[in-house]
Design a protein around this motif. Sequence first.
Motif, PDB file in Angstrom:
ATOM      1  N   ASP A 138     -57.712 -87.800 -54.936  1.00  0.00           N
ATOM      2  CA  ASP A 138     -56.285 -87.898 -53.804  1.00  0.00           C
ATOM      3  C   ASP A 138     -54.992 -88.701 -54.452  1.00  0.00           C
ATOM      4  O   ASP A 138     -54.387 -88.861 -53.762  1.00  0.00           O
ATOM      5  CB  ASP A 138     -56.980 -88.682 -52.799  1.00  0.00           C
ATOM      6  CG  ASP A 138     -57.530 -90.190 -53.217  1.00  0.00           C
ATOM      7  OD1 ASP A 138     -57.455 -90.409 -54.472  1.00  0.00           O
ATOM      8  OD2 ASP A 138     -57.589 -90.857 -52.102  1.00  0.00           O
ATOM      9  N   MET A 139     -54.983 -88.464 -55.831  1.00  0.00           N
ATOM     10  CA  MET A 139     -54.147 -89.315 -56.351  1.00  0.00           C
ATOM     11  C   MET A 139     -52.769 -88.850 -55.671  1.00  0.00           C
ATOM     12  O   MET A 139     -51.850 -89.535 -55.648  1.00  0.00           O
ATOM     13  CB  MET A 139     -54.098 -88.977 -57.742  1.00  0.00           C
ATOM     14  CG  MET A 139     -52.844 -89.781 -58.705  1.00  0.00           C
ATOM     15  SD  MET A 139     -53.058 -89.393 -60.434  1.00  0.00           S
ATOM     16  CE  MET A 139     -53.077 -87.803 -60.770  1.00  0.00           C
ATOM     17  N   LEU A 140     -52.435 -87.500 -55.707  1.00  0.00           N
ATOM     18  CA  LEU A 140     -51.269 -86.594 -55.426  1.00  0.00           C
ATOM     19  C   LEU A 140     -50.806 -87.054 -54.108  1.00  0.00           C
ATOM     20  O   LEU A 140     -49.756 -86.842 -53.493  1.00  0.00           O
ATOM     21  CB  LEU A 140     -51.304 -85.314 -55.920  1.00  0.00           C
ATOM     22  CG  LEU A 140     -51.368 -85.078 -57.224  1.00  0.00           C
ATOM     23  CD1 LEU A 140     -51.298 -83.627 -57.185  1.00  0.00           C
ATOM     24  CD2 LEU A 140     -50.268 -85.454 -57.877  1.00  0.00           C
ATOM     25  N   ASP A 141     -51.997 -87.587 -52.982  1.00  0.00           N
ATOM     26  CA  ASP A 141     -51.436 -88.001 -51.779  1.00  0.00           C
ATOM     27  C   ASP A 141     -50.661 -89.194 -51.621  1.00  0.00           C
ATOM     28  O   ASP A 141     -50.267 -89.560 -50.814  1.00  0.00           O
ATOM     29  CB  ASP A 141     -52.801 -88.112 -50.828  1.00  0.00           C
ATOM     30  CG  ASP A 141     -53.685 -86.692 -50.974  1.00  0.00           C
ATOM     31  OD1 ASP A 141     -52.921 -85.781 -50.838  1.00  0.00           O
ATOM     32  OD2 ASP A 141     -54.858 -86.826 -50.624  1.00  0.00           O
ATOM     33  N   ARG A 142     -50.634 -89.980 -52.913  1.00  0.00           N
ATOM     34  CA  ARG A 142     -49.985 -91.068 -52.786  1.00  0.00           C
ATOM     35  C   ARG A 142     -48.543 -91.147 -53.318  1.00  0.00           C
ATOM     36  O   ARG A 142     -47.984 -91.927 -53.633  1.00  0.00           O
ATOM     37  CB  ARG A 142     -50.682 -92.115 -53.675  1.00  0.00           C
ATOM     38  CG  ARG A 142     -52.099 -92.331 -53.059  1.00  0.00           C
ATOM     39  CD  ARG A 142     -52.917 -93.754 -53.749  1.00  0.00           C
ATOM     40  NE  ARG A 142     -53.011 -93.521 -55.126  1.00  0.00           N
ATOM     41  CZ  ARG A 142     -53.920 -93.027 -55.687  1.00  0.00           C
ATOM     42  NH1 ARG A 142     -55.119 -92.553 -54.824  1.00  0.00           N
ATOM     43  NH2 ARG A 142     -54.557 -92.996 -57.028  1.00  0.00           N
ATOM     44  N   VAL A 143     -48.142 -89.934 -53.515  1.00  0.00           N
ATOM     45  CA  VAL A 143     -46.740 -89.742 -54.124  1.00  0.00           C
ATOM     46  C   VAL A 143     -45.875 -89.835 -52.861  1.00  0.00           C
ATOM     47  O   VAL A 143     -45.916 -89.265 -51.999  1.00  0.00           O
ATOM     48  CB  VAL A 143     -46.491 -88.203 -54.737  1.00  0.00           C
ATOM     49  CG1 VAL A 143     -45.046 -87.801 -54.856  1.00  0.00           C
ATOM     50  CG2 VAL A 143     -47.396 -88.090 -55.665  1.00  0.00           C
ATOM     51  N   ASP A 144     -44.811 -90.628 -53.116  1.00  0.00           N
ATOM     52  CA  ASP A 144     -43.770 -90.592 -51.906  1.00  0.00           C
ATOM     53  C   ASP A 144     -42.528 -90.828 -52.608  1.00  0.00           C
ATOM     54  O   ASP A 144     -42.141 -90.629 -53.972  1.00  0.00           O
ATOM     55  CB  ASP A 144     -44.014 -92.364 -51.275  1.00  0.00           C
ATOM     56  CG  ASP A 144     -43.929 -93.268 -52.312  1.00  0.00           C
ATOM     57  OD1 ASP A 144     -43.885 -93.188 -53.546  1.00  0.00           O
ATOM     58  OD2 ASP A 144     -44.079 -94.355 -51.846  1.00  0.00           O
ATOM     59  N   ILE A 145     -41.474 -90.417 -51.725  1.00  0.00           N
ATOM     60  CA  ILE A 145     -40.055 -90.464 -52.290  1.00  0.00           C
ATOM     61  C   ILE A 145     -39.222 -91.841 -51.964  1.00  0.00           C
ATOM     62  O   ILE A 145     -39.400 -92.455 -50.905  1.00  0.00           O
ATOM     63  CB  ILE A 145     -39.304 -89.536 -51.327  1.00  0.00           C
ATOM     64  CG1 ILE A 145     -40.057 -88.213 -51.425  1.00  0.00           C
ATOM     65  CG2 ILE A 145     -37.850 -89.394 -51.963  1.00  0.00           C
ATOM     66  CD1 ILE A 145     -40.295 -87.587 -52.691  1.00  0.00           C
ATOM     67  N   VAL A 146     -38.849 -92.449 -53.055  1.00  0.00           N
ATOM     68  CA  VAL A 146     -37.974 -93.693 -53.000  1.00  0.00           C
ATOM     69  C   VAL A 146     -36.659 -93.599 -53.446  1.00  0.00           C
ATOM     70  O   VAL A 146     -36.500 -92.821 -54.095  1.00  0.00           O
ATOM     71  CB  VAL A 146     -39.034 -94.847 -53.767  1.00  0.00           C
ATOM     72  CG1 VAL A 146     -40.435 -94.754 -53.341  1.00  0.00           C
ATOM     73  CG2 VAL A 146     -38.923 -94.448 -55.226  1.00  0.00           C
ATOM     74  N   GLU A 147     -36.014 -94.781 -53.101  1.00  0.00           N
ATOM     75  CA  GLU A 147     -34.698 -94.823 -53.537  1.00  0.00           C
ATOM     76  C   GLU A 147     -34.587 -96.049 -54.547  1.00  0.00           C
ATOM     77  O   GLU A 147     -34.729 -97.162 -54.260  1.00  0.00           O
ATOM     78  CB  GLU A 147     -33.612 -95.327 -52.488  1.00  0.00           C
ATOM     79  CG  GLU A 147     -33.382 -94.184 -51.389  1.00  0.00           C
ATOM     80  CD  GLU A 147     -33.078 -93.112 -51.771  1.00  0.00           C
ATOM     81  OE1 GLU A 147     -32.121 -92.919 -52.973  1.00  0.00           O
ATOM     82  OE2 GLU A 147     -33.191 -91.909 -51.108  1.00  0.00           O
ATOM     83  N   LEU A 148     -34.374 -95.813 -55.768  1.00  0.00           N
ATOM     84  CA  LEU A 148     -34.328 -96.658 -57.139  1.00  0.00           C
ATOM     85  C   LEU A 148     -32.932 -97.020 -56.980  1.00  0.00           C
ATOM     86  O   LEU A 148     -32.166 -96.273 -57.361  1.00  0.00           O
ATOM     87  CB  LEU A 148     -34.618 -96.031 -58.375  1.00  0.00           C
ATOM     88  CG  LEU A 148     -35.063 -96.883 -59.330  1.00  0.00           C
ATOM     89  CD1 LEU A 148     -36.164 -97.795 -59.136  1.00  0.00           C
ATOM     90  CD2 LEU A 148     -35.033 -96.018 -60.662  1.00  0.00           C
ATOM     91  N   PRO A 149     -32.794 -98.346 -56.833  1.00  0.00           N
ATOM     92  CA  PRO A 149     -31.139 -98.840 -56.884  1.00  0.00           C
ATOM     93  C   PRO A 149     -30.781 -98.921 -58.426  1.00  0.00           C
ATOM     94  O   PRO A 149     -31.688 -98.737 -59.442  1.00  0.00           O
ATOM     95  CB  PRO A 149     -31.301-100.392 -56.554  1.00  0.00           C
ATOM     96  CG  PRO A 149     -32.807-100.636 -56.698  1.00  0.00           C
ATOM     97  CD  PRO A 149     -33.571 -99.323 -56.546  1.00  0.00           C
TER      98      PRO A 149
END
Length: 279
Positions: free
Chosen positions: A122-133
Amino acid sequence: MPIKTLTLTDHARRIARAMAHLAGRLDQPPSLDELAAVAAFSPYHFHRAYRALAGETPVETLARLRLSRAAAALLKSDAPMARIAREAGYASVPAFTRAFREAHGIPPGAYRARAGIGLEEDMLDRVDIVELPAIHLAALPHRGSYDAIGPVFARLTAWAAARGLMGEKARSFGVYHDDPTSMPDAQLRAHAALTVPPGTPLDPGMEIIATPALRCARLRFQGPYVEIEAAYDRLYGEWLPASGEEPADQPMMEEYLNDPRALPPSEWLTDILMPLKPR
């Protein structure tokens, strides 16, 4: 710069030199006298200075680096267990098995059979989109196998610790410019990097990397660093085609979230960061 800071910076640079010398000679490890000479310390004081600045003894550094190399050999080669044990510095497979299990939480045979301990269904279920400053990084370049970048991080950490830059807000990144399957190891380019305030003086050979604010796909990986490439394969081969996203024209980065000297490899946490084009 105060004399005390200059002295600490000099000591850190010399200990980092000894660490790099040790890392480059895992098969024929140098004696303490040789390491002391490389670091320009008296043999009477070198061991204490090394432990104070590196957070471990030279023997512990050697064992940790050899076991990491053994883990890579188990995953990436079909070398016999006896040879891997011997190259890790153990006279017998049972002795190697005990040490490997203590470090990784699993015997080496099971580690090889399972292709590591960090990849989960289930590793890919934990991919999220973030804003890296936007971040300001002091970096040391590395050429060669990505598995061999550890001593470069050790040099960078020693430099930063001597300047009081390793506080709670410091962040550690690897910047990886190439696909390791696309070219010989000797041509691979990477940087070991730490966040620093703008204007921080650098030593010769260091660089500043100033990254803009980035929209990234973030995959949090738990496990040994030698297993990360398999996580990349799944990120590119499974998640990216299904996501509708496009990678941006920026290199891949990894953020290291805990200290590998203080925890077993099964507990190392890494954020794999894929820069994405704006929506």
